[in-house]
Design an enzyme around this catalytic site. Structure first.
Site: not given
Ligand code: UD1
Length: 374
Positions: A206
């Site tokens: 991820h």
């Molecule tokens: C975040 C953390 C990362 C951690 C990871 C675990 C930061 C910078 N990164 O990354 O360190 O390892 O979480 O998962 O804080 N999305 C969904 N549903 C959700 C959450 C996210 O669909 O419940 C999708 C959205 O399109 C979003 C993307 O995932 O834009 C990324 O989510 P985000 O929270 O920005 O970062 P992670 O990649 O999950």
């Protein structure tokens, strides 16, 4: 009563806060509140963890959701400031390295509220990595820096942090793992997935640096497809990765690979039930490097660096980079039975939450009845 606020937001936060919350509750000498920023909002990325870990639902939910880094962090800060001004905490406790962590650190320190960072001192030394920025800034602003291992202490000392603020408490995530293992072992997950103990591989991917780069992503998925020719591969797909796979049109090829089982993100217990009995784990996650070390399951980390070197020096982790040929060779070696046997690092003993609760009570000048630390 003195008040501690815990901040959670993203999946890797929940298993770190649960043991601290439980230990503080057991002592009964501090009031505590959990604020969920809403960084992760899918039931499978958030709600299921509260149930699995026995963490009560958050008292306050900010409902921030996804966005660019600036947008997400800024929105969290605006909402948190309002809550802190109203709740007037005596200490704010943050964990890990996600955007919710840095947002809380900035707001807390500007309001002159004491800040504690659990999992302080980890460094990948990759300044372009979003988590590294979050770690460095949060540590700089913290009054209590609670470290999981001695390498983290050394990093902080090198950065000029006063040793009196640094406390080696151990790895709090391992508290959750040890207290959940028995329950996880009773789940029928392996049977449901048609797997046998030590007869399959678990994969997760991820990191933006891996999955947002189409060429790299295709290469890494190619390795998983190859490995699946030898042993079944269970691949719980993170929403970010799911989106990229779909954008790149890679879904059908993956779905049609016999042995490669793409599944939705799993709950904490369900995931523990599969990782603990895997022959091999292949990942780019930080937390999973630690969990496999605690479980003594071979782990290949598909990144160039790790901020958790103890998992390599002492544990069962190997950092194999992102070159498909090198990863394939390492996976083949492990599957052929040639892998290093790790040990469990010091203070990864299931009592870190208690040590943190003791420390907070002492820091806030609250008399303690039970002591696990010092
Ligand atoms: C975040 C953390 C990362 C951690 C990871 C675990 C930061 C910078 N990164 O990354 O360190 O390892 O979480 O998962 O804080 N999305 C969904 N549903 C959700 C959450 C996210 O669909 O419940 C999708 C959205 O399109 C979003 C993307 O995932 O834009 C990324 O989510 P985000 O929270 O920005 O970062 P992670 O990649 O999950």
């Amino acid at each position: 009563m003195k008040k501690v606020i815990h901040i959670v937001g993203a999946r890797p936060n929940f298993m770190k806060v649960a043991p601290i919350h439980r230990a503080i509750s057991a002592r009964g000498s501090l009031q505590q509140l959990v604020i969920h920023t809403g960084q992760h909002y899918d039931a499978k990325m958030s709600d299921v963890f509260f149930a699995d870990l026995g963490l009560p639902p958050p008292e306050i939910h900010l409902g921030i959701g996804s966005g660019s880094h600036a947008e997400q962090t800024a929105k969290m800060m605006v909402e948190m400031e309002k809550v802190f001004l109203q709740e007037k905490p005596d200490l704010v406790s943050v964990v890990g390295d996600v955007n919710s962590t840095i947002a809380a650190a900035l707001v807390t320190s500007k309001l002159a509220i004491p800040l504690s960072h659990v999992e302080a001192g980890l460094r990948s030394f990759e300044r372009h990595q979003p988590e590294e920025i979050n770690r460095v800034v949060t540590d700089r602003l913290s009054d209590l820096l609670l470290t999981p291992s001695r390498d983290a202490d050394a990093n902080l000392l090198k950065e000029g942090i006063d040793p009196k603020h640094i406390h080696l408490v151990g790895n709090v995530m391992i508290d959750s793992l040890l207290s959940s293992k028995e329950k996880a072992d009773q789940l029928p997950t392996l049977k449901t997935l048609g797997l046998t103990p030590k007869g399959y591989v678990v994969a997760t991917l991820h990191r933006p640096s891996n999955v947002d780069n189409p060429k790299l992503l295709a290469g890494l998925l190619g390795v998983l497809m190859d490995v699946a020719k030898q042993l079944p591969v269970v691949f719980p797909v993170h929403p970010r990765t799911r989106k990229m796979i779909s954008e790149q049109g890679l879904g059908p090829k993956l779905e049609q690979t016999p042995g490669l089982k793409l599944v939705d993100p799993m709950g904490y217990l369900e995931f523990l039930s599969v990782t603990s009995q895997a022959k091999l784990v292949m990942t780019d996650s930080g937390g999973l490097q630690e969990e496999t070390t605690a479980l003594n399951v071979p782990c290949l980390t598909m990144r160039e660096q790790t901020e958790r070197p103890i998992t390599v020096e002492v544990g069962s982790n190997e950092v194999v980079g992102t070159d498909p040929a090198r990863i394939r060779e390492a996976a083949n070696r492990v599957l052929a039975g040639d892998f290093k046997k790790g040990r469990v690092p010091e203070l990864w003993d299931g009592r870190t939450g208690e040590r943190i609760a003791d420390l907070y009570a002492r820091f806030l000048g609250v008399a303690e009845t039970k002591r696990a630390f010092g």
